[in-house]
Design a protein around this motif. Sequence first.
Motif, PDB file in Angstrom:
ATOM      1  N   MET A   1       0.844  -1.178   0.000  1.00 42.14           N
ATOM      2  CA  MET A   1       0.000   0.000   0.000  1.00 42.14           C
ATOM      3  C   MET A   1       0.885   1.234   0.000  1.00 42.14           C
ATOM      4  O   MET A   1       1.884   1.294   0.697  1.00 42.14           O
ATOM      5  CB  MET A   1      -0.893   0.002   1.245  1.00 42.14           C
ATOM      6  N   LYS A   2       0.475   2.238  -0.779  1.00 43.15           N
ATOM      7  CA  LYS A   2       1.219   3.483  -0.836  1.00 43.15           C
ATOM      8  C   LYS A   2       0.372   4.621  -0.286  1.00 43.15           C
ATOM      9  O   LYS A   2      -0.832   4.688  -0.521  1.00 43.15           O
ATOM     10  CB  LYS A   2       1.650   3.788  -2.261  1.00 43.15           C
ATOM     11  N   ASP A  31       5.742   3.762   0.952  1.00 43.45           N
ATOM     12  CA  ASP A  31       5.367   2.418   0.501  1.00 43.45           C
ATOM     13  C   ASP A  31       5.430   1.507   1.721  1.00 43.45           C
ATOM     14  O   ASP A  31       6.512   1.201   2.221  1.00 43.45           O
ATOM     15  CB  ASP A  31       6.330   1.952  -0.584  1.00 43.45           C
ATOM     16  N   ILE A  57      -3.155   7.669  -8.524  1.00 47.63           N
ATOM     17  CA  ILE A  57      -3.651   6.343  -8.883  1.00 47.63           C
ATOM     18  C   ILE A  57      -2.613   5.593  -9.713  1.00 47.63           C
ATOM     19  O   ILE A  57      -2.370   4.407  -9.487  1.00 47.63           O
ATOM     20  CB  ILE A  57      -5.007   6.466  -9.612  1.00 47.63           C
ATOM     21  N   GLN A  58      -1.962   6.300 -10.652  1.00 49.28           N
ATOM     22  CA  GLN A  58      -0.912   5.684 -11.465  1.00 49.28           C
ATOM     23  C   GLN A  58       0.227   5.150 -10.611  1.00 49.28           C
ATOM     24  O   GLN A  58       0.814   4.126 -10.926  1.00 49.28           O
ATOM     25  CB  GLN A  58      -0.332   6.694 -12.460  1.00 49.28           C
ATOM     26  N   ARG A  59       0.546   5.840  -9.547  1.00 49.81           N
ATOM     27  CA  ARG A  59       1.636   5.434  -8.660  1.00 49.81           C
ATOM     28  C   ARG A  59       1.188   4.420  -7.615  1.00 49.81           C
ATOM     29  O   ARG A  59       1.978   4.001  -6.788  1.00 49.81           O
ATOM     30  CB  ARG A  59       2.240   6.645  -7.961  1.00 49.81           C
ATOM     31  N   GLY A  60      -0.082   4.053  -7.614  1.00 49.48           N
ATOM     32  CA  GLY A  60      -0.593   3.070  -6.669  1.00 49.48           C
ATOM     33  C   GLY A  60      -0.925   3.626  -5.299  1.00 49.48           C
ATOM     34  O   GLY A  60      -1.077   2.884  -4.332  1.00 49.48           O
ATOM     35  N   ASN A  62      -3.331   4.942  -2.586  1.00 47.41           N
ATOM     36  CA  ASN A  62      -4.770   4.865  -2.303  1.00 47.41           C
ATOM     37  C   ASN A  62      -5.129   5.476  -0.954  1.00 47.41           C
ATOM     38  O   ASN A  62      -6.269   5.398  -0.526  1.00 47.41           O
ATOM     39  CB  ASN A  62      -5.274   3.430  -2.400  1.00 47.41           C
TER      40      ASN A  62
END
Length: 131
Positions: A1-2, A31, A57-60, A62
């Motif tokens: 999760m980021k 991260d 969102i592109q970088r993950g 949330n």
Amino acid sequence: MKVMLPVKEAGSSKKELAEGFHNIQYVCIYDSSMKACEWLEAKNLSSTPGGLNGALIQRGVNTIISLNVTPMVLNMFRRNSIEVLKARSTNIDENIRLFNKNELELYTANESRTYQACNKSSCSSCSSSCS
């Protein structure tokens, strides 16, 4: 999760949260699986505030941890399934520690209404006097 945290500035304040999202220059992306932080210039994520969602969102990313958030920004993140957690201190490391222990609460719409960011390009947007 980021997780993304708005950073006050680079240099000596690199570990201090910004007051909110207005005029942020840097962000920290934590991260949780790697237990590592990455500091980026906000303009490298998106040149416009509206483009921030897509870049996150592109970088993950949330989850966001912030001291303050306006209702508009909170709604923008929520529409894209990005949760916003309320920071409990200005220290980035402390908030990451609390995040890892599941001790941060979701930012509520009512709490977001109590924060008024000053938009110097539109002084009528808040009751403060811009200088």
